[in-house]
Design a protein around this motif. Structure first.
Motif, PDB file in Angstrom:
ATOM      1  N   SER A 172     -10.803 -43.513 -17.988  1.00 43.51           N
ATOM      2  CA  SER A 172      -9.825 -44.584 -18.121  1.00 43.51           C
ATOM      3  C   SER A 172      -8.451 -43.980 -18.375  1.00 43.51           C
ATOM      4  CB  SER A 172     -10.205 -45.520 -19.272  1.00 43.51           C
ATOM      5  OG  SER A 172     -11.456 -46.127 -19.041  1.00 43.51           O
ATOM      6  N   GLU A 173      -7.430 -44.698 -17.997  1.00 46.52           N
ATOM      7  CA  GLU A 173      -6.078 -44.201 -18.170  1.00 46.52           C
ATOM      8  C   GLU A 173      -5.782 -43.941 -19.642  1.00 46.52           C
ATOM      9  OE1 GLU A 173      -1.468 -45.480 -17.066  1.00 46.52           O
ATOM     10  OE2 GLU A 173      -3.160 -46.763 -16.503  1.00 46.52           O
ATOM     11  N   GLY A 174      -5.205 -42.783 -19.907  1.00 39.87           N
ATOM     12  CA  GLY A 174      -4.837 -42.424 -21.270  1.00 39.87           C
ATOM     13  C   GLY A 174      -5.916 -41.669 -22.019  1.00 39.87           C
ATOM     14  N   GLU A 175      -7.128 -41.572 -21.448  1.00 39.85           N
ATOM     15  CA  GLU A 175      -8.214 -40.849 -22.118  1.00 39.85           C
ATOM     16  C   GLU A 175      -8.268 -39.396 -21.648  1.00 39.85           C
ATOM     17  OE1 GLU A 175     -11.220 -44.682 -22.711  1.00 39.85           O
ATOM     18  OE2 GLU A 175     -11.888 -42.907 -21.588  1.00 39.85           O
ATOM     19  N   LEU A 182     -14.112 -32.376 -32.550  1.00 40.75           N
ATOM     20  CA  LEU A 182     -13.990 -32.268 -31.103  1.00 40.75           C
ATOM     21  C   LEU A 182     -13.174 -31.035 -30.741  1.00 40.75           C
ATOM     22  CD1 LEU A 182     -13.163 -35.941 -29.989  1.00 40.75           C
ATOM     23  CD2 LEU A 182     -15.390 -34.891 -30.437  1.00 40.75           C
ATOM     24  N   PHE A 183     -13.601 -30.345 -29.671  1.00 43.72           N
ATOM     25  CA  PHE A 183     -12.837 -29.257 -29.082  1.00 43.72           C
ATOM     26  C   PHE A 183     -12.219 -29.794 -27.786  1.00 43.72           C
ATOM     27  CE2 PHE A 183     -16.091 -26.008 -30.891  1.00 43.72           C
ATOM     28  CZ  PHE A 183     -15.568 -26.194 -32.162  1.00 43.72           C
ATOM     29  N   SER A 184     -10.916 -29.675 -27.644  1.00 37.96           N
ATOM     30  CA  SER A 184     -10.250 -30.210 -26.462  1.00 37.96           C
ATOM     31  C   SER A 184      -9.094 -29.305 -26.059  1.00 37.96           C
ATOM     32  CB  SER A 184      -9.716 -31.619 -26.743  1.00 37.96           C
ATOM     33  OG  SER A 184      -8.555 -31.559 -27.573  1.00 37.96           O
ATOM     34  N   ALA A 185      -8.444 -29.674 -24.943  1.00 37.69           N
ATOM     35  CA  ALA A 185      -7.283 -28.917 -24.494  1.00 37.69           C
ATOM     36  C   ALA A 185      -6.140 -29.045 -25.486  1.00 37.69           C
ATOM     37  CB  ALA A 185      -6.857 -29.401 -23.107  1.00 37.69           C
ATOM     38  N   ARG A 186      -6.172 -30.073 -26.320  1.00 43.15           N
ATOM     39  CA  ARG A 186      -5.144 -30.281 -27.347  1.00 43.15           C
ATOM     40  C   ARG A 186      -5.440 -29.504 -28.626  1.00 43.15           C
ATOM     41  NH1 ARG A 186      -1.767 -34.847 -26.886  1.00 43.15           N
ATOM     42  NH2 ARG A 186      -2.104 -36.022 -24.962  1.00 43.15           N
ATOM     43  N   SER A 204     -15.157 -38.796 -24.039  1.00 43.11           N
ATOM     44  CA  SER A 204     -13.761 -39.163 -23.773  1.00 43.11           C
ATOM     45  C   SER A 204     -13.140 -39.652 -25.068  1.00 43.11           C
ATOM     46  CB  SER A 204     -13.686 -40.246 -22.699  1.00 43.11           C
ATOM     47  OG  SER A 204     -14.307 -41.445 -23.143  1.00 43.11           O
ATOM     48  N   PHE A 205     -11.863 -39.355 -25.225  1.00 44.43           N
ATOM     49  CA  PHE A 205     -11.143 -39.827 -26.404  1.00 44.43           C
ATOM     50  C   PHE A 205      -9.728 -40.200 -26.002  1.00 44.43           C
ATOM     51  CE2 PHE A 205      -9.810 -35.448 -26.174  1.00 44.43           C
ATOM     52  CZ  PHE A 205      -8.523 -35.426 -26.686  1.00 44.43           C
ATOM     53  N   GLU A 206      -9.135 -41.038 -26.804  1.00 45.96           N
ATOM     54  CA  GLU A 206      -7.758 -41.452 -26.574  1.00 45.96           C
ATOM     55  C   GLU A 206      -6.898 -40.902 -27.699  1.00 45.96           C
ATOM     56  OE1 GLU A 206      -5.235 -45.606 -26.176  1.00 45.96           O
ATOM     57  OE2 GLU A 206      -7.336 -45.548 -25.545  1.00 45.96           O
ATOM     58  N   PRO A 207      -6.023 -39.949 -27.398  1.00 44.85           N
ATOM     59  CA  PRO A 207      -5.207 -39.329 -28.449  1.00 44.85           C
ATOM     60  C   PRO A 207      -4.425 -40.373 -29.236  1.00 44.85           C
ATOM     61  CG  PRO A 207      -4.981 -38.153 -26.385  1.00 44.85           C
ATOM     62  CD  PRO A 207      -5.728 -39.409 -26.076  1.00 44.85           C
ATOM     63  N   ARG A 208      -4.414 -40.208 -30.528  1.00 37.54           N
ATOM     64  CA  ARG A 208      -3.686 -41.133 -31.403  1.00 37.54           C
ATOM     65  C   ARG A 208      -2.382 -40.507 -31.849  1.00 37.54           C
ATOM     66  NH1 ARG A 208      -7.931 -44.037 -35.564  1.00 37.54           N
ATOM     67  NH2 ARG A 208      -8.977 -45.356 -34.036  1.00 37.54           N
ATOM     68  N   SER A 209      -1.535 -41.341 -32.358  1.00 41.22           N
ATOM     69  CA  SER A 209      -0.247 -40.837 -32.845  1.00 41.22           C
ATOM     70  C   SER A 209      -0.432 -39.981 -34.091  1.00 41.22           C
ATOM     71  CB  SER A 209       0.688 -42.021 -33.152  1.00 41.22           C
ATOM     72  OG  SER A 209       0.093 -42.894 -34.103  1.00 41.22           O
ATOM     73  N   GLN A 210      -1.481 -40.288 -34.866  1.00 40.27           N
ATOM     74  CA  GLN A 210      -1.748 -39.475 -36.055  1.00 40.27           C
ATOM     75  C   GLN A 210      -2.443 -38.204 -35.618  1.00 40.27           C
ATOM     76  OE1 GLN A 210      -4.005 -41.405 -39.092  1.00 40.27           O
ATOM     77  NE2 GLN A 210      -4.060 -39.616 -40.430  1.00 40.27           N
ATOM     78  N   GLU A 211      -1.751 -37.101 -35.694  1.00 42.37           N
ATOM     79  CA  GLU A 211      -2.250 -35.840 -35.169  1.00 42.37           C
ATOM     80  C   GLU A 211      -3.525 -35.404 -35.910  1.00 42.37           C
ATOM     81  OE1 GLU A 211      -0.657 -31.289 -34.312  1.00 42.37           O
ATOM     82  OE2 GLU A 211       0.639 -32.784 -35.264  1.00 42.37           O
ATOM     83  N   THR A 245      -9.026 -38.830 -34.053  1.00 41.92           N
ATOM     84  CA  THR A 245      -9.189 -39.647 -32.860  1.00 41.92           C
ATOM     85  C   THR A 245     -10.476 -40.450 -32.960  1.00 41.92           C
ATOM     86  OG1 THR A 245      -9.169 -39.616 -30.442  1.00 41.92           O
ATOM     87  CG2 THR A 245     -10.449 -37.905 -31.537  1.00 41.92           C
ATOM     88  N   VAL A 246     -10.768 -41.214 -31.908  1.00 43.66           N
ATOM     89  CA  VAL A 246     -11.977 -42.030 -31.836  1.00 43.66           C
ATOM     90  C   VAL A 246     -12.677 -41.723 -30.516  1.00 43.66           C
ATOM     91  CG1 VAL A 246     -12.875 -44.375 -31.648  1.00 43.66           C
ATOM     92  CG2 VAL A 246     -11.047 -43.883 -33.266  1.00 43.66           C
ATOM     93  N   ILE A 247     -13.988 -41.534 -30.561  1.00 44.10           N
ATOM     94  CA  ILE A 247     -14.766 -41.277 -29.346  1.00 44.10           C
ATOM     95  C   ILE A 247     -14.929 -42.592 -28.578  1.00 44.10           C
ATOM     96  CG2 ILE A 247     -17.035 -40.582 -28.466  1.00 44.10           C
ATOM     97  CD1 ILE A 247     -17.255 -38.722 -30.911  1.00 44.10           C
ATOM     98  N   GLN A 248     -14.570 -42.573 -27.299  1.00 46.64           N
ATOM     99  CA  GLN A 248     -14.638 -43.781 -26.480  1.00 46.64           C
ATOM    100  C   GLN A 248     -15.958 -43.896 -25.717  1.00 46.64           C
ATOM    101  OE1 GLN A 248     -12.372 -46.116 -26.672  1.00 46.64           O
ATOM    102  NE2 GLN A 248     -11.001 -44.927 -27.984  1.00 46.64           N
ATOM    103  N   ALA A 249     -16.484 -42.779 -25.203  1.00 48.92           N
ATOM    104  CA  ALA A 249     -17.709 -42.811 -24.413  1.00 48.92           C
ATOM    105  C   ALA A 249     -18.299 -41.405 -24.337  1.00 48.92           C
ATOM    106  CB  ALA A 249     -17.443 -43.351 -23.013  1.00 48.92           C
ATOM    107  N   VAL A 250     -19.587 -41.339 -23.993  1.00 50.24           N
ATOM    108  CA  VAL A 250     -20.289 -40.071 -23.832  1.00 50.24           C
ATOM    109  C   VAL A 250     -20.580 -39.867 -22.354  1.00 50.24           C
ATOM    110  CG1 VAL A 250     -22.299 -38.710 -24.501  1.00 50.24           C
ATOM    111  CG2 VAL A 250     -21.369 -40.408 -26.091  1.00 50.24           C
ATOM    112  N   LEU A 251     -20.184 -38.718 -21.819  1.00 50.67           N
ATOM    113  CA  LEU A 251     -20.452 -38.420 -20.414  1.00 50.67           C
ATOM    114  C   LEU A 251     -21.933 -38.102 -20.208  1.00 50.67           C
ATOM    115  CD1 LEU A 251     -17.321 -38.196 -20.450  1.00 50.67           C
ATOM    116  CD2 LEU A 251     -17.555 -36.328 -18.803  1.00 50.67           C
ATOM    117  N   PRO A 252     -22.455 -38.356 -18.998  1.00 52.92           N
ATOM    118  CA  PRO A 252     -23.868 -38.050 -18.723  1.00 52.92           C
ATOM    119  C   PRO A 252     -24.191 -36.585 -19.014  1.00 52.92           C
ATOM    120  CG  PRO A 252     -22.931 -39.368 -16.952  1.00 52.92           C
ATOM    121  CD  PRO A 252     -21.782 -38.992 -17.841  1.00 52.92           C
TER     122      PRO A 252
END
Length: 351
Positions: A24-27, A42-46, A76-83, A86-93
């Protein structure tokens, strides 16, 4: 999205395809690095960040519409303004999953780790060395979809490594087997062939077999607490949660709490793969449905009489087949109930 960073976390074509079909857009994608029950890392590019599961996803998990995130999952997660949160949105297969029967629950599956390429079945070359337990570990590893590798630790404390190695190698001739010492470093270099290429390796075994010490040697620093072993050779639990480590040389390792009991959760396929010698012998039985008991022309019984097959190995094979069959029945019943409910749903919506 910096895919170069994600590749070091195990990101690849299967996950890229799943991401394109549901993102989804923004995730953004991230991999679960630690599971603390109510909170994740979570480990991410951020970078690393703390995450929780929102009420919407919790409800979907309870309804069976989503799986509970575990270490190794891509989410998937949607980055929040509070560094940093975050919140987990969905789990990939998942490509693979290492699972066992939840303790004390007849038909509930507990996923130990997800998206694992290789499973190190760790046992110590001391009194902990238990062929029957390793057979069970092999069954669970084959069911996971990952490659099993037997790792026998504490070679420096074993008086006859060759004899112990031969005894375990006979259980699964086609499964790689390595003897190592985290104290002297013996045999550790051979393990890197399974970790390179940003692959993910999970370690399973009883407490006290040296999993945490082994991980410290692979990581190159004391990242895991190491506990003493009691006089009865049973280790104390030093790992209380599941955690993923990104190794400096490349590759990832998942540590799990010690598991002396490992209940089967899947079908008979993993059992029969772990006991290929018995399956090959069965092909020589006179009857296709031979139970290997008192039937005439039973090749398995003949192997017992000749000493080719150990009685305790056949006994454990029967035990694990029965256990897997018992677990398969409730799962089949649940699937039939869901299918029946699905056929009723359109009628309700049409009213």
């Amino acid at each position: 999205m910096d895919e170069h960073v994600l590749e070091k976390l195990g990101w690849g074509p299967p996950f890229q395809e799943a991401w394109r079909s549901r993102a989804s857009e923004g995730e953004e994608p991230a991999r679960i690095g630690a599971d603390y029950g109510v909170e994740y890392v979570l480990f991410s590019a951020r970078g690393d960040m703390r995450a929780t599961i929102p009420g919407r996803l919790r409800m979907a998990i309870r309804k069976g519409e989503s799986v509970r995130p575990v270490v190794g999952d891509w989410v998937s997660f949607e980055p929040r303004s509070q560094e940093g949160t975050t919140v987990i949105q969905a789990v990939l297969p998942r490509r693979t999953q290492l699972a066992r029967k939840a303790a004390g629950r007849a038909d509930e599956e507990q996923v130990v780790a997800a998206n694992v390429d290789v499973v190190f079945l760790v046992s110590a070359l001391t009194r902990d060395l238990n062929p029957r337990r390793l057979e069970r570990y092999l069954t669970v590893a084959w069911d996971s979809g990952a490659q099993p590798v037997v790792v026998l630790t504490k070679a420096d404390l074993c008086e006859d490594v060759v004899a112990a190695r031969e005894r375990i190698a006979a259980l699964a001739p086609d499964v790689p087997l390595h003897t190592v010492s985290s104290v002297t470093g013996e045999g550790l270099d051979a393990l890197w062939q399974y970790i390179g290429g940003n692959r993910t390796v999970a370690l399973i075994g009883s407490s006290g077999v040296g999993k945490s010490t082994l991980i410290n040697r692979l990581v190159g620093s004391a990242r895991m607490e190491v506990g003493a072993v009691r006089e009865d050779d049973k280790g104390r639990h030093t790992t209380t949660h599941r955690e993923l480590f990104v190794l400096p040389q490349g590759g990832l390792v998942i540590d799990t709490p010690g598991m002396r009991e490992l209940g089967l959760m899947e079908s008979e396929e993993g059992v029969r793969t772990a006991f290929t010698d018995i399956e090959e012998l069965s092909a020589g039985c006179r009857f296709n449905d031979c139970r290997h008991e008192k039937e005439p022309g039973c090749a398995v019984q003949e192997a017992l009489r000749s000493g080719q097959l150990a009685p305790e190995r056949l006994e454990n094979f029967r035990k694990l087949v029965q256990e897997a069959t018992r677990q398969e029945r409730p799962r089949d019943a649940q699937a039939q109930a869901r299918a029946k409910q699905d056929t009723k749903s359109p009628k309700k919506r049409g009213r």
